[in-house]
Write a protein that holds these residues in place. Sequence first.
Motif, PDB file in Angstrom:
ATOM      1  N   UNK A  87       0.833  -1.197   0.000  1.00 27.79           N
ATOM      2  CA  UNK A  87       0.000   0.000   0.000  1.00 27.79           C
ATOM      3  C   UNK A  87       0.873   1.255   0.000  1.00 27.79           C
ATOM      4  N   UNK A  88       1.978   1.207   0.724  1.00 27.97           N
ATOM      5  CA  UNK A  88       2.895   2.347   0.751  1.00 27.97           C
ATOM      6  C   UNK A  88       3.528   2.569  -0.621  1.00 27.97           C
ATOM      7  N   UNK A  89       3.886   1.470  -1.281  1.00 28.00           N
ATOM      8  CA  UNK A  89       4.459   1.572  -2.626  1.00 28.00           C
ATOM      9  C   UNK A  89       3.452   2.198  -3.587  1.00 28.00           C
ATOM     10  N   UNK A  90       2.210   1.737  -3.517  1.00 32.78           N
ATOM     11  CA  UNK A  90       1.171   2.291  -4.388  1.00 32.78           C
ATOM     12  C   UNK A  90       0.988   3.780  -4.113  1.00 32.78           C
ATOM     13  N   UNK A  91       0.964   4.133  -2.809  1.00 34.19           N
ATOM     14  CA  UNK A  91       0.817   5.537  -2.453  1.00 34.19           C
ATOM     15  C   UNK A  91       1.954   6.384  -2.991  1.00 34.19           C
ATOM     16  N   UNK A  92       3.169   5.825  -3.020  1.00 35.54           N
ATOM     17  CA  UNK A  92       4.314   6.566  -3.540  1.00 35.54           C
ATOM     18  C   UNK A  92       4.252   6.690  -5.058  1.00 35.54           C
ATOM     19  N   UNK A  93       3.747   5.669  -5.711  1.00 36.61           N
ATOM     20  CA  UNK A  93       3.710   5.686  -7.175  1.00 36.61           C
ATOM     21  C   UNK A  93       2.851   6.824  -7.719  1.00 36.61           C
ATOM     22  N   UNK A  94       1.788   7.147  -7.003  1.00 36.31           N
ATOM     23  CA  UNK A  94       0.831   8.128  -7.526  1.00 36.31           C
ATOM     24  C   UNK A  94       1.151   9.536  -7.002  1.00 36.31           C
ATOM     25  N   UNK A  95       2.426   9.938  -7.149  1.00 37.11           N
ATOM     26  CA  UNK A  95       2.867  11.244  -6.646  1.00 37.11           C
ATOM     27  C   UNK A  95       3.594  12.019  -7.742  1.00 37.11           C
ATOM     28  N   UNK A  96       3.721  13.319  -7.516  1.00 37.26           N
ATOM     29  CA  UNK A  96       4.445  14.166  -8.460  1.00 37.26           C
ATOM     30  C   UNK A  96       5.920  13.790  -8.514  1.00 37.26           C
ATOM     31  N   UNK A  97       6.472  13.308  -7.388  1.00 35.63           N
ATOM     32  CA  UNK A  97       7.876  12.891  -7.396  1.00 35.63           C
ATOM     33  C   UNK A  97       8.109  11.754  -8.385  1.00 35.63           C
ATOM     34  N   UNK A  98       7.177  10.800  -8.435  1.00 36.67           N
ATOM     35  CA  UNK A  98       7.319   9.685  -9.370  1.00 36.67           C
ATOM     36  C   UNK A  98       7.260  10.192 -10.806  1.00 36.67           C
ATOM     37  N   UNK A  99       6.290  11.074 -11.076  1.00 42.71           N
ATOM     38  CA  UNK A  99       6.204  11.664 -12.421  1.00 42.71           C
ATOM     39  C   UNK A  99       7.515  12.352 -12.787  1.00 42.71           C
ATOM     40  N   UNK A 100       8.056  13.157 -11.876  1.00 39.81           N
ATOM     41  CA  UNK A 100       9.280  13.905 -12.148  1.00 39.81           C
ATOM     42  C   UNK A 100      10.465  12.977 -12.358  1.00 39.81           C
ATOM     43  N   UNK A 101      10.571  11.943 -11.549  1.00 40.55           N
ATOM     44  CA  UNK A 101      11.694  11.006 -11.673  1.00 40.55           C
ATOM     45  C   UNK A 101      11.647  10.292 -13.025  1.00 40.55           C
ATOM     46  N   UNK A 102      10.480   9.825 -13.414  1.00 40.32           N
ATOM     47  CA  UNK A 102      10.350   9.142 -14.705  1.00 40.32           C
ATOM     48  C   UNK A 102      10.641  10.100 -15.858  1.00 40.32           C
TER      49      UNK A 102
END
Length: 205
Positions: A160-175
């Motif tokens: 659940x924590x991983x999913x919560x992290x995936x749906x963030x602006x940080x993930x978008x920016x990193x990708x």
Amino acid sequence: MKEASNLSNRSIGRSRPYHSTLRQKQAAATRELILQALTQQLAEEGLQDFSIADAAQRAGVATRTIYRYFPNREVLLDAVGEWVDQQLGDLPYPTTPMEVADLAEQAFPQFEQQAVLVQALLASELGKSVRSRLRSKRRQSVETALSSLAGDLDSAKAVRAVIGHLVTAETWKHLRDEFGVSGDASAKAVAWAIRTLIADLEHRH
């Protein structure tokens, strides 16, 4: 003479709603100008904090006008946060696990369209303050939406924590920055990953 006076009073009475509406529109326009000016500061490279005087100059209003609309930093940051949220399309707050995946599909393209603003939110001190307000509400909604997945198992909590992290602006920016992935492509990939994780947790449960 008395009749003319009564007519004049009635005319004034009828004009009040118009003037009241006009003042409200002017106030809303001034407030919008101030928020735009503050957000422009956010989008400037290297900005670390906002300046009331600079915002007033950008908006074409007196410094005291800003304090009239936003009497303290907390009120101002909340207002900027709401305005930024509107610029990002008023992204929904998920209520079910699958809506968390849907959120990624909607959010990442919006992040791409407002890339300068979103990156400023991630980098500047003002941006971090504004973002913390937005993030706390959305993170809570994501956590609540995912709470039904596989009970209190430690492994489920981690997923659940991983999913919560995936749906963030940080993930978008990193990708985007590290792998050159577009907003649309990362939205689809992250949404697929979230749905796959959800399906696996539901199967195990």
